[in-house]
Design a protein around this motif. Sequence first.
Motif, mmCIF file in Angstrom:
data_model
loop_
_atom_site.group_PDB
_atom_site.id
_atom_site.type_symbol
_atom_site.label_atom_id
_atom_site.label_comp_id
_atom_site.label_asym_id
_atom_site.label_seq_id
_atom_site.Cartn_x
_atom_site.Cartn_y
_atom_site.Cartn_z
ATOM 1 N N ALA A 208 0.853 -1.187 0.000
ATOM 2 C CA ALA A 208 0.000 0.000 0.000
ATOM 3 C C ALA A 208 0.886 1.232 0.000
ATOM 4 O O ALA A 208 1.878 1.289 0.736
ATOM 5 C CB ALA A 208 -0.911 -0.001 1.217
ATOM 6 N N LYS A 212 -1.544 6.492 -4.000
ATOM 7 C CA LYS A 212 -2.961 6.203 -4.239
ATOM 8 C C LYS A 212 -3.175 4.861 -4.933
ATOM 9 O O LYS A 212 -4.199 4.655 -5.585
ATOM 10 C CB LYS A 212 -3.632 7.321 -5.047
ATOM 11 C CG LYS A 212 -3.505 8.695 -4.413
ATOM 12 C CD LYS A 212 -4.178 9.764 -5.255
ATOM 13 C CE LYS A 212 -3.956 11.142 -4.645
ATOM 14 N NZ LYS A 212 -4.577 12.216 -5.451
ATOM 15 N N SER A 230 -6.888 3.982 -6.228
ATOM 16 C CA SER A 230 -7.837 4.624 -5.326
ATOM 17 C C SER A 230 -7.811 6.127 -5.578
ATOM 18 O O SER A 230 -6.929 6.637 -6.269
ATOM 19 C CB SER A 230 -7.468 4.313 -3.868
ATOM 20 O OG SER A 230 -8.337 4.968 -2.971
ATOM 21 N N VAL A 234 -3.313 5.300 -0.028
ATOM 22 C CA VAL A 234 -3.647 3.994 0.551
ATOM 23 C C VAL A 234 -2.690 3.724 1.706
ATOM 24 O O VAL A 234 -1.476 3.651 1.507
ATOM 25 C CB VAL A 234 -3.556 2.873 -0.508
ATOM 26 C CG1 VAL A 234 -3.963 1.535 0.109
ATOM 27 C CG2 VAL A 234 -4.435 3.196 -1.713
ATOM 28 N N ALA A 237 -3.500 -2.398 3.106
ATOM 29 C CA ALA A 237 -4.211 -3.293 2.192
ATOM 30 C C ALA A 237 -4.017 -4.719 2.663
ATOM 31 O O ALA A 237 -2.974 -5.065 3.221
ATOM 32 C CB ALA A 237 -3.683 -3.133 0.761
ATOM 33 N N LEU A 248 -8.701 -2.314 0.551
ATOM 34 C CA LEU A 248 -7.818 -1.170 0.720
ATOM 35 C C LEU A 248 -8.426 -0.193 1.716
ATOM 36 O O LEU A 248 -9.646 -0.020 1.769
ATOM 37 C CB LEU A 248 -7.606 -0.418 -0.605
ATOM 38 C CG LEU A 248 -7.229 -1.185 -1.866
ATOM 39 C CD1 LEU A 248 -6.961 -0.184 -2.991
ATOM 40 C CD2 LEU A 248 -6.019 -2.058 -1.638
ATOM 41 N N GLY A 250 -7.592 3.869 3.573
ATOM 42 C CA GLY A 250 -6.725 5.044 3.585
ATOM 43 C C GLY A 250 -7.537 6.300 3.753
ATOM 44 O O GLY A 250 -8.453 6.369 4.569
#
Length: 327
Positions: A208, A212, A230, A234, A237, A248, A250
């Motif tokens: 992660a 993003k 994303s 993030v 994960a 995920l 964040g």
Amino acid sequence: MRPLSLKGHERALTRVRFNREGDLTFSCAKDKKPCVWYTENGERIGSYDGHNGAVWDIDVSWDTSKCVTASGDLTVKIWDAELGSCIYTINHQTPMKSCGFSYSGNLVCYTTQKMTKNLSTVQVRDLRDGNQMAEGAESFFSTQFDVNATTALFSQMDDIITIGFESGLLQQYDLRNPDSPINTNEVVHRYSIQDLQLSPRGDFLISASRDKTAALLDVNDLKKLKQYKSERPVNSACIAPNRDHICLGGGEDAMQVTQTAVSAGHFEAKIYHMVFEEEFARFKGHFGPINTMAWHPSGSIIATGGEDGYVRIQEFDEDYLGFTYDF
């Protein structure tokens, strides 16, 4: 989903983990006191008292006999998981950022931060060797870096560790050859690696990043297999143990979203199909970024820890358990 909301920490969560059986949940935060809970009802069993700074990481051995914590107070501590007593304390000149047990539970790895003249390091010690655990002793594996190592874990039994860096670099080292990495991936992520987790079967890694994205990697050579995008950074994960699903978590830093609505921060946890890289579900709950998450060994529960100081144990409805992806 029927979540349990656990309030035992006074500050933001940094790590949640399940033990191998999944009946216990371990958590740590920036408030000095790692906690252990019953997963079934959210009852707090107790805490591990002894740190004097933020606790950045916690891990538990396969038999739940020991746990290890890494703290900003310049120590890594090995605990008796049942009694809560400290067995060993490892001191360093700079804060510790991450820690983890090997497959056997005999080795522990940890990362230290770069500060002033001290470089960032990754070190491994053998708990069976009293000399290595003594005050001032040196670890049997140690390697230094100019850029901060943010996370490290044993990715193949007791032999190989995988390290994630602040620059987005990923490297693997064989403990028998600390001089040079055996595998490197410097293209999959552009910004800091926030989290690394191993799949339950040990065949994949998921990383992660603050760029993003999260990436699914081959554990043998760090080759990128899939990448999940994303809208926000993030932080964590995890991989489902029984289905081809990825989760995920964040969100933007709390400082950047205090003037906006909760929905604008994208604080939901998002579930993607592992193969098709498509998001098909999400669930809410935290009033701030999700900093850490872990999938229960049964596959029917996810634990998340957020900037709001809560641990949330999310049990999936029958709708999810009976869901089949249409392709």
